[in-house]
Design an enzyme around this catalytic site. Structure first.
Site, mmCIF file in Angstrom:
data_model
loop_
_atom_site.group_PDB
_atom_site.id
_atom_site.type_symbol
_atom_site.label_atom_id
_atom_site.label_comp_id
_atom_site.label_asym_id
_atom_site.label_seq_id
_atom_site.Cartn_x
_atom_site.Cartn_y
_atom_site.Cartn_z
ATOM 1 C CD GLN A 176 19.316 55.457 55.843
ATOM 2 O OE1 GLN A 176 18.454 55.855 56.637
ATOM 3 N NE2 GLN A 176 19.248 55.683 54.543
ATOM 4 C CE1 TYR A 211 21.777 56.723 63.324
ATOM 5 C CE2 TYR A 211 20.514 58.627 62.576
ATOM 6 C CZ TYR A 211 20.988 57.346 62.358
ATOM 7 O OH TYR A 211 20.687 56.694 61.196
ATOM 8 C CG HIS A 247 63.243 37.412 50.023
ATOM 9 N ND1 HIS A 247 62.958 38.722 50.296
ATOM 10 C CD2 HIS A 247 64.040 36.976 51.053
ATOM 11 C CE1 HIS A 247 63.557 39.084 51.427
ATOM 12 N NE2 HIS A 247 64.206 38.047 51.911
ATOM 13 C CD GLU A 263 42.635 32.721 38.868
ATOM 14 O OE1 GLU A 263 41.617 33.025 38.212
ATOM 15 O OE2 GLU A 263 43.653 32.216 38.349
ATOM 16 C CG ASN A 269 18.547 58.353 66.904
ATOM 17 O OD1 ASN A 269 18.078 58.202 65.781
ATOM 18 N ND2 ASN A 269 18.891 59.544 67.379
ATOM 19 C CE LYS A 288 44.838 28.133 31.424
ATOM 20 N NZ LYS A 288 44.322 29.479 31.083
ATOM 21 C CB SER A 292 40.008 28.146 28.798
ATOM 22 O OG SER A 292 40.050 28.996 27.667
#
Length: 460
Positions: free
Chosen positions: A321, A316, A155, A289, A109, A282, A276
């Site tokens: 774990q 404990y 905004h 991302e 522990n 692309k 792509s």
């Protein structure tokens, strides 16, 4: 045979063994476990609890195990459940009876509490170093674009003119807080649980201050129950990493927007974008991302451990774990995201002309127009109304504020003079915002200097 098998009359079921074993993930704590064991053995000898001869054999054996583990020569086994029992079994196999004395005045522990705390302490400077590297990139890029006008948004609507430098430095300010949060975590966790035993300490005359000092802690933890059951430091780390990832995710969202044809404020280097499989035109901002997506993963790690800990009585419990995998995952995720994110920013191309063109639309100098009238003596609220009328008129005429003639301006207020065009110039609007923290060059320069000093103070 299990090291704890004396009490039991039959072998553990195979499915229980599989559920119970943690060696598949806690083996990465081998260095911390061996380091803690060497400090414990040295203290046992100094206090006369075991012989110096046994301690020397133990330390020599542990050094050999550490060297072999780092060389990839050891295959830890689920038969010994966890890293602690694996190391002890290996030690005993190598040095014999002396190895069985290592666990005197100690429990798994307080062992795991020590190992895990040491691991977190070791990872914090790695992560802060990577954050500081990212901040260096931001300062370097900000230094190039202190006069580059771009629209600031609220905004997601164009609001007021700022510089690209100020926008970058806003994130540098966030990452600075992330560094100090992690530093706070490191300071709070720097107490040693070793010697807490299973929960109630020990009857042996151990010296907990000696082991704490040997392992680089400021002091031993003051309560043995807390010593084995505390995981606040892991939760603090996960919380700090979640906030850090939130900052990276917000930044990622803006990078994704800025890369789009609708904005085209920046273009990522080919090395930090992907294509792509079907659309040859692309160029996708996949790094941003993925960082945005992995933020949710780190949030999940935090919520996982919070949920594990929320109902546990002292001291404990085996539930604990489950503390390691979320922390390991979050650390690995953050340490993977930060350097690639910094490199992506360092190599991007900035299209200041597109930023300036976007700033020229949306009446982002409207507040400056109202401030102009206010400085001429008109109450701000009245000035606000007058400029609102001008914006409406511009919408009907297809003009911007600075494209209105002086005659058109004076139709709503005779306070307008020819100097109004200086007040409406976007470069002037930005340059005159010299209030503390603003986008004026004097202020972005100050911010860069302060952040640079912050980085240097931690790079010694």
């Amino acid at each position: 045979m299990k090291l704890w098998s004396g009490r039991f009359g039959k072998d553990t079921d195979a499915l229980v063994n599989e559920l119970n074993a943690s060696i598949s993930f806690d083996q990465r704590l081998y260095k911390e476990d061996i380091t803690g064991s060497m400090a414990h053995a040295a203290m046992l000898a100094d206090r006369g609890i075991i012989s110096r001869e046994d301690t020397d054999a133990i330390i020599q054996g542990l050094r050999g195990i550490l060297a072999d583990a780092e060389a990839g020569k050891i295959a830890f086994t689920a038969d010994n459940e966890d890293i602690h029992m694996n190391v002890e079994a290996l030690l005993t196999a190598r040095i014999g009876e002396a190895g069985k004395r290592l666990h005197t005045a100690r429990s798994r522990n307080d062992q795991v509490a020590l190992d895990f705390r040491m691991y977190v302490r070791e990872q914090i400077p790695v992560i802060t170093g990577e954050i500081l590297g990212l901040m260096e990139v931001l300062c370097r890029q900000a230094g190039k674009y202190q006069t580059a006008v771009m629209p600031g948004y609220t905004h997601l609507q164009r609001a007021q003119p700022i510089s690209f430098a100020q926008h970058l430095l806003a994130y540098a300010a966030m990452f600075r807080r992330d560094v100090t949060r992690l530093e706070d975590c490191a300071e709070r966790l720097n107490e040693c649980p070793l010697g807490s035993g299973a929960l109630a300490g020990t009857t042996y005359p151990i010296d907990r201050h000696q082991t704490a000092k040997a392992l680089g802690f400021e002091a031993p933890m003051g309560n043995s129950l807390d010593g084995v059951s505390d995981r606040d430091y892991a939760l603090e780390l996960l919380s700090a990493l979640s906030i850090l990832m939130m900052h990276l995710s917000r930044f990622s969202e803006e990078i994704i927007l800025w890369c789009s044809w609708e904005f085209k404020f920046i273009e990522l280097d080919d090395a930090y974008a992907t294509g792509s499989s079907i659309m040859p035109q692309k160029k996708n901002p996949d790094v941003a991302e993925l960082v945005r997506g992995k933020t949710g993963r780190v949030y999940g790690d935090l919520m996982s451990l919070l949920t594990v800990m929320k109902g546990l009585p002292l001291a404990y419990n085996k539930d604990m774990q489950e503390d390691k995998e979320p922390v390991f995952d979050a650390v690995d995720t953050v340490e993977m995201c930060l350097p690639v994110f910094a490199a992506m920013l360092d190599t991007m191309t900035v299209h200041t002309d597109n930023m300036r063109a976007a700033a020229g639309k949306g009446f982002i100098n409207a507040t400056d127009c109202a401030d102009y009238l206010t400085k001429k003596g008109m109450p701000f609220r009245d000035a606000y109304t007058v400029v609102g009328q001008l914006v409406a008129a511009c919408g009907q005429k297809g003009k911007t504020l600075e494209e209105l003639t002086l005659e058109e301006l004076r139709e709503v207020s005779d306070l307008f003079e020819s100097d109004v065009y200086d007040a409406l110039n976007l470069e002037n609007c930005m340059a005159l915002r010299g209030s503390y923290g603003g986008p004026a060059v004097s202020e972005t320069k100050r911010q860069i200097e302060e952040i640079t000093a912050f980085i240097k103070a931690r790079s010694k």
